[in-house]
Scaffold this motif. Sequence first.
Motif, PDB file in Angstrom:
ATOM      1  N   ARG A   1       0.812  -1.323   0.033  1.00  0.00           N
ATOM      2  CA  ARG A   1      -0.127  -0.073   0.031  1.00  0.00           C
ATOM      3  C   ARG A   1       0.752   1.277  -0.034  1.00  0.00           C
ATOM      4  NH1 ARG A   1      -2.187  -5.034   0.972  1.00  0.00           N
ATOM      5  NH2 ARG A   1      -4.320  -5.013   1.683  1.00  0.00           N
ATOM      6  N   ALA A   2       0.495   2.229  -0.661  1.00  0.00           N
ATOM      7  CA  ALA A   2       1.222   3.621  -0.549  1.00  0.00           C
ATOM      8  C   ALA A   2       1.173   4.134   0.836  1.00  0.00           C
ATOM      9  CB  ALA A   2       0.520   4.377  -1.716  1.00  0.00           C
ATOM     10  N   GLY A   3       2.304   4.617   1.094  1.00  0.00           N
ATOM     11  CA  GLY A   3       2.226   5.237   2.384  1.00  0.00           C
ATOM     12  C   GLY A   3       1.903   6.688   2.453  1.00  0.00           C
ATOM     13  N   GLY A   4       1.527   7.183   3.607  1.00  0.00           N
ATOM     14  CA  GLY A   4       1.104   8.400   3.748  1.00  0.00           C
ATOM     15  C   GLY A   4       2.271   9.215   4.349  1.00  0.00           C
ATOM     16  N   PRO A   5       2.060  10.384   5.149  1.00  0.00           N
ATOM     17  CA  PRO A   5       3.484  11.332   5.711  1.00  0.00           C
ATOM     18  C   PRO A   5       4.350  10.273   6.468  1.00  0.00           C
ATOM     19  CG  PRO A   5       1.163  12.017   5.819  1.00  0.00           C
ATOM     20  CD  PRO A   5       0.968  10.813   5.321  1.00  0.00           C
ATOM     21  N   ALA A   6       5.387  10.620   6.006  1.00  0.00           N
ATOM     22  CA  ALA A   6       6.586   9.895   7.156  1.00  0.00           C
ATOM     23  C   ALA A   6       6.511   8.481   6.864  1.00  0.00           C
ATOM     24  CB  ALA A   6       6.401  10.132   8.380  1.00  0.00           C
ATOM     25  N   GLY A   7       6.060   8.003   5.557  1.00  0.00           N
ATOM     26  CA  GLY A   7       5.896   6.411   5.280  1.00  0.00           C
ATOM     27  C   GLY A   7       4.756   5.666   6.049  1.00  0.00           C
ATOM     28  N   VAL A   8       3.930   6.401   6.824  1.00  0.00           N
ATOM     29  CA  VAL A   8       2.743   5.771   7.766  1.00  0.00           C
ATOM     30  C   VAL A   8       1.716   5.307   6.466  1.00  0.00           C
ATOM     31  CG1 VAL A   8       1.197   5.811   9.290  1.00  0.00           C
ATOM     32  CG2 VAL A   8       3.158   7.163   9.590  1.00  0.00           C
ATOM     33  N   ASP A   9       1.264   3.828   6.611  1.00  0.00           N
ATOM     34  CA  ASP A   9       0.293   3.596   5.777  1.00  0.00           C
ATOM     35  C   ASP A   9      -1.133   3.924   6.268  1.00  0.00           C
ATOM     36  OD1 ASP A   9      -1.899   2.113   4.553  1.00  0.00           O
ATOM     37  OD2 ASP A   9      -0.487   0.084   4.638  1.00  0.00           O
ATOM     38  N   PRO A  10      -1.925   4.843   5.629  1.00  0.00           N
ATOM     39  CA  PRO A  10      -3.228   5.284   6.014  1.00  0.00           C
ATOM     40  C   PRO A  10      -4.058   4.281   6.561  1.00  0.00           C
ATOM     41  CG  PRO A  10      -2.797   5.501   3.644  1.00  0.00           C
ATOM     42  CD  PRO A  10      -1.547   5.107   4.184  1.00  0.00           C
ATOM     43  N   GLU A  11      -3.956   3.071   5.882  1.00  0.00           N
ATOM     44  CA  GLU A  11      -4.786   2.259   6.504  1.00  0.00           C
ATOM     45  C   GLU A  11      -4.685   1.460   7.909  1.00  0.00           C
ATOM     46  OE1 GLU A  11      -5.305  -1.225   3.737  1.00  0.00           O
ATOM     47  OE2 GLU A  11      -5.693   0.121   2.138  1.00  0.00           O
ATOM     48  N   GLU A  12      -3.342   1.957   8.452  1.00  0.00           N
ATOM     49  CA  GLU A  12      -2.946   1.464   9.798  1.00  0.00           C
ATOM     50  C   GLU A  12      -3.304   2.603  10.802  1.00  0.00           C
ATOM     51  OE1 GLU A  12       1.117   0.452   9.765  1.00  0.00           O
ATOM     52  OE2 GLU A  12       0.804  -1.389   8.682  1.00  0.00           O
ATOM     53  N   ALA A  13      -3.795   3.772  10.385  1.00  0.00           N
ATOM     54  CA  ALA A  13      -4.135   4.931  11.497  1.00  0.00           C
ATOM     55  C   ALA A  13      -5.246   4.373  12.369  1.00  0.00           C
ATOM     56  CB  ALA A  13      -4.807   5.968  10.388  1.00  0.00           C
ATOM     57  N   GLY A  14      -4.805   4.687  13.574  1.00  0.00           N
ATOM     58  CA  GLY A  14      -5.807   4.369  14.726  1.00  0.00           C
ATOM     59  C   GLY A  14      -5.645   2.672  15.267  1.00  0.00           C
ATOM     60  N   LEU A  15      -4.766   2.029  14.418  1.00  0.00           N
ATOM     61  CA  LEU A  15      -4.100   0.689  15.001  1.00  0.00           C
ATOM     62  C   LEU A  15      -3.191   0.811  16.127  1.00  0.00           C
ATOM     63  CD1 LEU A  15      -4.230  -1.422  11.548  1.00  0.00           C
ATOM     64  CD2 LEU A  15      -6.080  -1.173  13.299  1.00  0.00           C
ATOM     65  N   THR A  16      -3.260   0.008  17.036  1.00  0.00           N
ATOM     66  CA  THR A  16      -2.172  -0.274  18.121  1.00  0.00           C
ATOM     67  C   THR A  16      -0.899  -0.729  17.360  1.00  0.00           C
ATOM     68  OG1 THR A  16      -2.774  -2.441  18.536  1.00  0.00           O
ATOM     69  CG2 THR A  16      -4.160  -0.792  19.856  1.00  0.00           C
ATOM     70  N   LEU A  17       0.175  -0.861  18.108  1.00  0.00           N
ATOM     71  CA  LEU A  17       1.272  -1.235  17.588  1.00  0.00           C
ATOM     72  C   LEU A  17       1.317  -2.724  17.427  1.00  0.00           C
ATOM     73  CD1 LEU A  17       4.529  -0.961  16.979  1.00  0.00           C
ATOM     74  CD2 LEU A  17       4.832  -1.573  19.631  1.00  0.00           C
ATOM     75  N   ARG A  18       0.637  -3.402  18.168  1.00  0.00           N
ATOM     76  CA  ARG A  18       0.368  -4.943  18.223  1.00  0.00           C
ATOM     77  C   ARG A  18      -0.392  -5.359  16.711  1.00  0.00           C
ATOM     78  NH1 ARG A  18      -3.529  -9.184  19.794  1.00  0.00           N
ATOM     79  NH2 ARG A  18      -2.479 -11.002  20.295  1.00  0.00           N
ATOM     80  N   GLU A  19      -1.499  -4.522  16.686  1.00  0.00           N
ATOM     81  CA  GLU A  19      -2.403  -4.726  15.361  1.00  0.00           C
ATOM     82  C   GLU A  19      -1.653  -4.453  14.050  1.00  0.00           C
ATOM     83  OE1 GLU A  19      -6.661  -3.418  17.336  1.00  0.00           O
ATOM     84  OE2 GLU A  19      -5.520  -2.065  16.636  1.00  0.00           O
ATOM     85  N   ARG A  20      -0.854  -3.339  14.008  1.00  0.00           N
ATOM     86  CA  ARG A  20       0.042  -3.009  13.152  1.00  0.00           C
ATOM     87  C   ARG A  20       0.947  -4.263  12.694  1.00  0.00           C
ATOM     88  NH1 ARG A  20       0.340   2.018  15.327  1.00  0.00           N
ATOM     89  NH2 ARG A  20       2.566   1.873  16.042  1.00  0.00           N
ATOM     90  N   LYS A  21       1.404  -4.754  13.891  1.00  0.00           N
ATOM     91  CA  LYS A  21       2.467  -5.782  13.438  1.00  0.00           C
ATOM     92  C   LYS A  21       2.034  -7.010  12.885  1.00  0.00           C
ATOM     93  CE  LYS A  21       6.036  -4.535  16.799  1.00  0.00           C
ATOM     94  NZ  LYS A  21       6.665  -5.220  18.159  1.00  0.00           N
ATOM     95  N   LYS A  22       0.576  -7.327  13.386  1.00  0.00           N
ATOM     96  CA  LYS A  22      -0.269  -8.440  13.118  1.00  0.00           C
ATOM     97  C   LYS A  22      -0.301  -8.332  11.435  1.00  0.00           C
ATOM     98  CE  LYS A  22      -2.828 -10.559  15.356  1.00  0.00           C
ATOM     99  NZ  LYS A  22      -4.264 -10.927  16.312  1.00  0.00           N
ATOM    100  N   ARG A  23      -0.911  -7.102  11.366  1.00  0.00           N
ATOM    101  CA  ARG A  23      -1.383  -6.847   9.765  1.00  0.00           C
ATOM    102  C   ARG A  23      -0.258  -6.994   8.819  1.00  0.00           C
ATOM    103  NH1 ARG A  23      -1.924  -2.070   6.446  1.00  0.00           N
ATOM    104  NH2 ARG A  23      -3.706  -2.257   5.298  1.00  0.00           N
ATOM    105  N   ARG A  24       1.023  -6.457   9.323  1.00  0.00           N
ATOM    106  CA  ARG A  24       2.207  -6.429   8.500  1.00  0.00           C
ATOM    107  C   ARG A  24       2.572  -7.850   8.001  1.00  0.00           C
ATOM    108  NH1 ARG A  24       5.318  -1.169  10.952  1.00  0.00           N
ATOM    109  NH2 ARG A  24       3.432   0.520  10.210  1.00  0.00           N
ATOM    110  N   THR A  25       2.462  -8.758   9.356  1.00  0.00           N
ATOM    111  CA  THR A  25       2.814 -10.021   9.128  1.00  0.00           C
ATOM    112  C   THR A  25       1.833 -10.911   8.086  1.00  0.00           C
ATOM    113  OG1 THR A  25       3.843 -10.255  11.555  1.00  0.00           O
ATOM    114  CG2 THR A  25       3.158 -12.227  10.316  1.00  0.00           C
ATOM    115  N   ARG A  26       0.818 -10.532   8.175  1.00  0.00           N
ATOM    116  CA  ARG A  26      -0.248 -11.270   7.397  1.00  0.00           C
ATOM    117  C   ARG A  26      -0.002 -10.627   5.960  1.00  0.00           C
ATOM    118  NH1 ARG A  26      -5.259 -10.537   4.646  1.00  0.00           N
ATOM    119  NH2 ARG A  26      -6.686 -12.481   5.030  1.00  0.00           N
ATOM    120  N   GLN A  27       0.098  -9.471   5.750  1.00  0.00           N
ATOM    121  CA  GLN A  27       0.616  -8.904   4.455  1.00  0.00           C
ATOM    122  C   GLN A  27       2.000  -9.530   3.675  1.00  0.00           C
ATOM    123  OE1 GLN A  27       0.874  -4.726   4.860  1.00  0.00           O
ATOM    124  NE2 GLN A  27      -1.539  -4.270   4.649  1.00  0.00           N
TER     125      GLN A  27
END
Length: 233
Positions: free
Chosen positions: A8-34
Amino acid sequence: MGTVSEGRAGGPAGVDPEEAGLTLRERKKRRTRQRISGEATRLFIERGFEQVTVAEVATAAEVSAMTVFNYFPRKEDLFLDRVPEAAGLLVHAVRDRGPGEAPLAALRRLATGLLASGHPLAQVGEGFGSFWRTVLDSPALRARGREVLEELEELLAVELGRATGAAPGDPEPRLAAALIAAGWRAAYATAVRRQLDGDPAEAVAVEQAEVLERTFDALERALPVLGGERRPG
């Protein structure tokens, strides 16, 4: 409904807009799945679905086979990885539509919006030919694809029943969902065939947008209860 795993294209500072509002644990799980699905997709396209094992996918993604199955209970779901997203979009479109917006209008907005934004679920773009050739070459993926379509149709029938206030056992929501699923699938199948024939993605997208509009025009004529006001509760 085909899918392709991709970054996915990242937003500012390389932040994926689809990860906005996710906890660190949720982001890690999402990235592992991807990462798992991305490696699986690469291997399946390169070598064929049946020729790649789950253990090989796990090695490529640098996780254990158990971790792969924790994220994807079935091997086929490694490739058809956006099915949960498709289900969520259908539910959201019908359940959370705007005030006075008819269910079919909400679904039309979803379909045309996915195509206009270049979303992978729209099935038009670079890499989709390889995706569909992999599916068509695999009996297991074709079978799972048919199951997915049935599951999404059933989900849509439930949501349409709620949206129209249909009584339990009323066959109309199920019939409506079947018509919508058939029309939507036919529109996308046209795009898939053109892409497999090597037509430019831009031209395919233009034609698909026109086909989708005609499809939903026909559906609104066939299903007036979904194109107008809700039934009284």
